[in-house]
Design an enzyme around this catalytic site. Structure first.
Site, PDB file in Angstrom:
ATOM      1  N   THR A  83      -1.388   7.534  -0.808  1.00 40.60           N
ATOM      2  CA  THR A  83      -2.658   7.351  -1.530  1.00 40.60           C
ATOM      3  C   THR A  83      -3.461   6.158  -1.003  1.00 40.60           C
ATOM      4  O   THR A  83      -4.643   6.047  -1.273  1.00 40.60           O
ATOM      5  CB  THR A  83      -2.393   7.090  -3.019  1.00 40.60           C
ATOM      6  N   ASP A 107       4.463  -5.357   9.879  1.00 38.81           N
ATOM      7  CA  ASP A 107       5.529  -4.932  10.796  1.00 38.81           C
ATOM      8  C   ASP A 107       5.534  -5.766  12.076  1.00 38.81           C
ATOM      9  O   ASP A 107       6.602  -6.101  12.599  1.00 38.81           O
ATOM     10  CB  ASP A 107       5.357  -3.447  11.163  1.00 38.81           C
ATOM     11  N   ARG A 157       0.844  -1.209   0.000  1.00 37.06           N
ATOM     12  CA  ARG A 157       0.000   0.000   0.000  1.00 37.06           C
ATOM     13  C   ARG A 157       0.870   1.246   0.000  1.00 37.06           C
ATOM     14  O   ARG A 157       1.768   1.373   0.812  1.00 37.06           O
ATOM     15  CB  ARG A 157      -0.835   0.049   1.282  1.00 37.06           C
ATOM     16  N   ASP A 204       0.059  -2.306  12.345  1.00 36.12           N
ATOM     17  CA  ASP A 204       0.526  -2.783  11.038  1.00 36.12           C
ATOM     18  C   ASP A 204       0.894  -4.262  11.136  1.00 36.12           C
ATOM     19  O   ASP A 204       1.874  -4.626  11.795  1.00 36.12           O
ATOM     20  CB  ASP A 204       1.743  -1.948  10.595  1.00 36.12           C
TER      21      ASP A 204
HETATM   22  C1  PRP Z   1      -1.352  -4.471   4.583  1.00 41.28           C
HETATM   23  C2  PRP Z   1      -2.184  -5.718   4.762  1.00 41.28           C
HETATM   24  C3  PRP Z   1      -2.990  -5.769   3.494  1.00 41.28           C
HETATM   25  C4  PRP Z   1      -3.247  -4.298   3.220  1.00 41.28           C
HETATM   26  C5  PRP Z   1      -4.633  -3.948   3.661  1.00 41.28           C
HETATM   27  O1  PRP Z   1      -0.273  -4.700   3.775  1.00 41.28           O
HETATM   28  O2  PRP Z   1      -1.417  -6.868   4.982  1.00 41.28           O
HETATM   29  O3  PRP Z   1      -2.330  -6.371   2.405  1.00 41.28           O
HETATM   30  O4  PRP Z   1      -2.286  -3.563   3.998  1.00 41.28           O
HETATM   31  O5  PRP Z   1      -4.941  -2.641   3.350  1.00 41.28           O
HETATM   32  P1  PRP Z   1      -5.998  -2.253   2.228  1.00 41.28           P
HETATM   33  O6  PRP Z   1      -7.199  -3.106   2.454  1.00 41.28           O
HETATM   34  O7  PRP Z   1      -6.279  -0.788   2.505  1.00 41.28           O
HETATM   35  O8  PRP Z   1      -5.381  -2.448   0.887  1.00 41.28           O
HETATM   36  P2  PRP Z   1       0.821  -3.568   3.449  1.00 41.28           P
HETATM   37  O9  PRP Z   1       0.468  -2.861   2.199  1.00 41.28           O
HETATM   38  O10 PRP Z   1       1.035  -2.735   4.685  1.00 41.28           O
HETATM   39  O11 PRP Z   1       2.096  -4.384   3.103  1.00 41.28           O
HETATM   40  P3  PRP Z   1       2.961  -5.422   3.978  1.00 41.28           P
HETATM   41  O12 PRP Z   1       2.116  -6.659   4.139  1.00 41.28           O
HETATM   42  O13 PRP Z   1       4.141  -5.639   3.123  1.00 41.28           O
HETATM   43  O14 PRP Z   1       3.299  -4.788   5.303  1.00 41.28           O
HETATM   44  N1  URA Z   2      -2.752  -2.768   7.047  1.00 43.22           N
HETATM   45  C1  URA Z   2      -2.401  -3.112   8.306  1.00 43.22           C
HETATM   46  O1  URA Z   2      -1.428  -3.855   8.507  1.00 43.22           O
HETATM   47  N2  URA Z   2      -3.136  -2.625   9.314  1.00 43.22           N
HETATM   48  C2  URA Z   2      -4.202  -1.827   9.134  1.00 43.22           C
HETATM   49  O2  URA Z   2      -4.845  -1.420  10.127  1.00 43.22           O
HETATM   50  C3  URA Z   2      -4.540  -1.474   7.825  1.00 43.22           C
HETATM   51  C4  URA Z   2      -3.807  -1.963   6.798  1.00 43.22           C
END
Ligand code: PRP
Ligand code: URA
Length: 212
Positions: free
Chosen positions: A111, A206, A107, A203
């Site tokens: 945006t 993380d 993400r 997150d």
């Molecule tokens: C997080 C989560 C989802 C997404 C959800 O991933 O694991 O994939 O955000 O958010 P959305 O419904 O608004 O798209 P992130 O993009 O933080 O990546 P990561 O798993 O690499 O930390």
């Molecule tokens: N992705 C995450 O990991 N946590 C949230 O709350 C939203 C998106």
């Protein structure tokens, strides 16, 4: 929209107990990771209820009988990288024979739109029951993009497993992908201005990988 027949909230006490551990801000990384995996196993138990099955002959030490098993090569698990990886071994504990695909989405912090960076899916996935796994369904942007990629590849039987979902994300998936079943462990209140789920757990990526 979360009342849609395609949305199933798995409000089992064992799942809820584990979700509490995920939510706690002071849960250490190792326990967070183990708990995500444990929840994924419990969710798989329910979500696999209607996977393709077949009858096979089994020879016991005493006689031969017919037994229902999951149809060979009929199930694929697709984690959305990165956080979805945390659920993969939990689902595989429930069904080790599943084929595995990977979709990489990140993400954008400004945006909140997903950017794709990886997609590798097993041959024949279009004929399998596909389980997309990701602990978080927030705006639904990442999930919707992953579902689009799978459909472009020809997949028609897709289910999604998310541990925590926001109503905004659920509504979006129900609207954009009315053919996809969604299993969630907890439906939270809303998104904050940074598109994080409230109360949520922070997150997920993380906390699983210790990159806070
Ligand atoms: C997080 C989560 C989802 C997404 C959800 O991933 O694991 O994939 O955000 O958010 P959305 O419904 O608004 O798209 P992130 O993009 O933080 O990546 P990561 O798993 O690499 O930390
Ligand atoms: N992705 C995450 O990991 N946590 C949230 O709350 C939203 C998106």
């Amino acid at each position: 929209m979360e009342n849609s027949p395609n949305v199933r909230i798995l409000d089992h006490p064992l799942i809820s107990h584990k979700v509490a551990a995920l939510r706690r801000a002071d849960t250490p990384c190792w326990e967070f990771r183990e708990t995500v995996s444990g929840i994924a196993s419990l969710m798989a138990y329910e979500a696999f209820r209607d996977v393709p099955t077949e009858k096979v002959e089994v020879r016991t030490p005493l006689e031969t009988c017919t037994q229902t098993v999951v149809k060979e090569d009929s199930v694929a698990v697709v984690p959305i990288l990165r956080a979805g990886l945390g659920m993969l071994d939990g689902v595989l504990r429930a069904y080790p024979q599943a084929r595995i695909g990977h979709i990489g989405l990140r993400r954008d912090e400004e945006t909140h739109e997903p950017e794709g960076y990886y997609c590798r899916l097993p041959a024949g996935i279009e004929d399998m029951a596909v389980f997309v796994v990701d602990p978080m369904l927030a705006t639904g942007g990442s999930a919707s993009a992953a579902l689009r990629m799978l459909k472009e590849r020809g997949c028609r039987d897709i289910r999604m497993l998310n541990i925590i979902a926001a109503p905004e994300g659920v509504d979006r998936i129900v609207k954009e992908h009315p053919d996809v079943r969604i299993y969630i462990a907890a439906l939270d209140r809303c998104l904050n201005r940074n598109a994080y789920i409230l109360p949520g757990l922070g997150d997920a990526g993380d906390r699983i990988f210790g990159t806070l």
